[in-house]
Design an enzyme around this catalytic site. Structure first.
Site, short mmCIF file in Angstrom:
data_model
loop_
_atom_site.label_atom_id
_atom_site.label_comp_id
_atom_site.label_asym_id
_atom_site.label_seq_id
_atom_site.Cartn_x
_atom_site.Cartn_y
_atom_site.Cartn_z
CG ASP A 1 -1.86 17.07 -22.93
OD1 ASP A 1 -1.28 15.96 -22.84
OD2 ASP A 1 -3.07 17.18 -23.13
NE ARG B 1 -14.71 12.78 -32.13
CZ ARG B 1 -14.70 12.53 -30.83
NH1 ARG B 1 -13.67 12.88 -30.10
NH2 ARG B 1 -15.69 11.94 -30.23
CG PHE C 1 -7.62 16.74 -25.21
CD1 PHE C 1 -7.71 16.11 -26.43
CD2 PHE C 1 -7.91 16.02 -24.06
CE1 PHE C 1 -8.09 14.78 -26.52
CE2 PHE C 1 -8.28 14.69 -24.14
CZ PHE C 1 -8.37 14.06 -25.36
CB THR C 2 -12.54 16.59 -24.62
OG1 THR C 2 -11.61 15.50 -24.59
CG2 THR C 2 -13.07 16.73 -26.04
CG PHE D 1 -19.85 11.29 -29.53
CD1 PHE D 1 -19.96 12.50 -28.84
CD2 PHE D 1 -18.87 10.40 -29.14
CE1 PHE D 1 -19.11 12.81 -27.79
CE2 PHE D 1 -18.01 10.70 -28.09
CZ PHE D 1 -18.13 11.90 -27.41
CE LYS E 1 -4.67 9.24 -25.27
NZ LYS E 1 -5.15 10.26 -24.35
CE1 TYR F 1 -4.09 1.88 0.22
CE2 TYR F 1 -2.73 3.35 1.53
CZ TYR F 1 -3.88 3.11 0.81
OH TYR F 1 -4.81 4.10 0.66
C1 LIG Z 1 -6.01 11.16 -23.94
C2 LIG Z 1 -5.61 12.56 -23.74
C3 LIG Z 1 -5.75 13.19 -22.50
C4 LIG Z 1 -6.45 12.54 -21.32
O1 LIG Z 1 -5.84 11.39 -20.94
P1 LIG Z 1 -6.66 10.12 -20.34
O2 LIG Z 1 -5.59 9.14 -20.01
O3 LIG Z 1 -7.58 9.65 -21.43
O4 LIG Z 1 -7.40 10.60 -19.15
C5 LIG Z 1 -5.28 14.48 -22.39
N1 LIG Z 1 -4.73 15.14 -23.42
C6 LIG Z 1 -4.60 14.57 -24.63
C7 LIG Z 1 -3.97 15.33 -25.74
C8 LIG Z 1 -5.04 13.27 -24.84
O5 LIG Z 1 -4.93 12.72 -26.05
#
Ligand SMILES: *Cc1c(COP(=O)(O)O)cnc(C)c1O
Length: 464
Positions: A215, A382, A124-125, A449, A258, A72
């Site tokens: 990011d 998209r 980004f969303t 979507f 990613k 832990y």
């Molecule tokens: C996927 C992504 C995020 C968010 O990451 P998650 O692991 O899905 O929470 C943030 N910024 C960019 C550019 C992304 O592609």
């Protein structure tokens, strides 16, 4: 002679695919309401829905899972991950999170006060959602060309320094808690930022005492584009370019799903001691102890190993090659795609592909459905469906772009799979006049979507 390239890995374990016949694909498409999100993964032949969390792990990563220390507190696996982040990215402090948005939540809560402005090179969303949740206003400072899908520029993700400078003068540096720079820019199609631009942004921000937070989700892909395109970097190793990129920032948020080559995980990193101390306290509330942050010990092991594998020049060279290998076949056949080809996906321009469809007939949704029907390749809309409705007027938001995203998972498919995708898209392009539009027969109230259902508008009820 042009020498061809193959995958810099060999196959040790395979995942068998269901290959459906024409009738079975049609049934699966009808059952899923012509929405690629509603098709079962077992009915998909080549899955290009997303590159998020869909990477294939190496034998060493699978072996590392066994080494996971699930204590832990103070897990050995955490120290290995922390060491990998410090070594590869060069930051002084690391906070683990369950995925990228966990890091965005911590950073936004710690830095943003109501009324603040957060400049970024395109939104980004999840990033913008967390900024707004904390009372911040996102301000787009990307160069204008990034919004035009047809302009071919080497560094289309660059910041327009005038836009940034104007904002600083207009609202005052004390209203800007940090500048958020995405490398590469996802929503512009995976477009990179140049080293020169990062250096200038950093210099300008430091003059005004504003931190730069990256990011870093696709930072290795960005580093490779710098090696290819920016004079002076062609002989440098990608890992050295990457470290130099990060040196022009004060920290980053990272989605491990990613460029860290894992299926889940993320982190927040920074150089500032005070921010680190506060983040260590906040992470306990949302993710867990600062020595696991929502990840199992084994997941931290896999990510640490993935961080090292991702900066191998052969890996990243083939990764970018594979995306471009698909895109170039489409370009050569005259298929309209977003240019230049970015780091993680090829985007079909559905407006140009299906000019006979009005935007209310959902050209990108129709094209994504047609692609699945033709070959079992899954992509993502998209366009107007994803854009949803205006909250006040209830009208459809009408985005300029109607795109179908073909996102390439890392190390999962061979170049032969890309040939199959290209052949399918090209054959659809040849019979594009026969692709019908769709009508929405079920519309969910939010994020439509994901769950919306459609039916072909053609007289015989067929999509093609
Ligand atoms: C996927 C992504 C995020 C968010 O990451 P998650 O692991 O899905 O929470 C943030 N910024 C960019 C550019 C992304 O592609």
């Amino acid at each position: 002679m042009h020498r061809r390239m193959a995958e810099p890995y060999k196959i040790k374990s395979v995942e068998l695919l269901n290959v459906l016949n024409d009738q079975e694909r049609e049934q699966a498409l009808i059952a899923g309401g012509y929405n690629t999100f509603l098709i079962k993964s077992e009915d998909v032949y080549i899955d290009l829905l997303t590159d998020s969390g869909t990477s294939a792990m190496s034998d060493l990563q699978w072996a590392a899972l066994q080494r996971g220390d699930e204590a832990y507190a103070g897990s050995k696996s955490w120290f290995r991950l922390e060491q990998a982040v410090k070594e590869v990215y060069g930051y002084r402090h690391v906070i683990p999170t369950h995925q990228g948005r966990g890091a965005e939540n911590l950073l936004s809560q710690l830095k943003i006060h109501p009324g603040n402005y957060v400049p970024g090179n395109m939104y980004f969303t999840t990033t913008r959602a967390h900024q707004e949740l904390n009372g911040g206003t996102f301000v787009d400072i990307v160069i204008d060309e990034a919004h035009d899908p047809m302009i071919d520029l080497p560094f289309k993700g660059n910041v327009d320094l005038n836009k940034l400078e104007n904002l600083i003068h207009k609202v005052g540096a004390d209203q800007i808690p940090y500048v958020s720079i995405a490398v590469t820019v996802n929503l512009a199609g995976g477009q990179p930022v140049s080293m020169g631009n990062l250096r200038e942004v950093h210099a300008l921000c430091h003059m005004h005492d504003i931190p730069v937070m990256l990011d870093a989700t696709r930072c290795v892909e960005n580093a490779y584009f710098i090696k290819e395109r920016e004079p002076g970097y062609e002989y440098m190793l990608v890992k050295d370019i990457l470290k130099k990129m990060m040196s022009y920032s004060d920290g980053c948020t990272m989605s491990g799903k990613k460029d860290c080559l894992v299926n889940i995980g993320g982190f927040l990193a920074m150089n500032d001691d005070d921010l680190y101390t506060r983040a260590r306290e906040l992470v306990v509330l949302y993710e867990g102890m600062p020595s696991y942050g929502g990840m199992a010990g084994r997941d931290m092991e896999a990510m640490a190993q993935g961080i090292y594998e991702a900066i191998d020049d052969h890996y990243i060279k083939h990764r970018i090659h594979q995306v471009r290998y698909l895109g170039n076949q489409l370009l050569d056949a005259g298929v309209p795609i977003v240019r230049p080809i970015g780091g993680h996906a090829v985007f079909l321009d559905a407006r140009q592909f299906l000019p006979h469809l009005r935007q209310e007939e959902f050209p990108a949704q129709s094209l994504a459905a047609a692609l699945y029907l033709d070959s079992g390749v899954r992509s993502m809309e998209r366009g107007i469906v994803s854009a949803g409705r205006n909250k006040i007027t209830g009208e459809n938001n009408r985005p300029k772009l109607e795109l179908v995203r073909l996102t390439i998972p890392r190390r999962v498919y061979t170049d032969n799979h890309m040939d199959v995708v290209a052949d399918s898209v090209i054959s659809l392009y040849e019979k594009r006049n026969h692709i019908s539009g769709l009508g929405m027969v079920y519309e969910p109230p939010t994020l439509r979507f994901f769950n919306a259902r459609f039916e072909p508008l053609s007289a015989n009820g067929k999509l093609i």
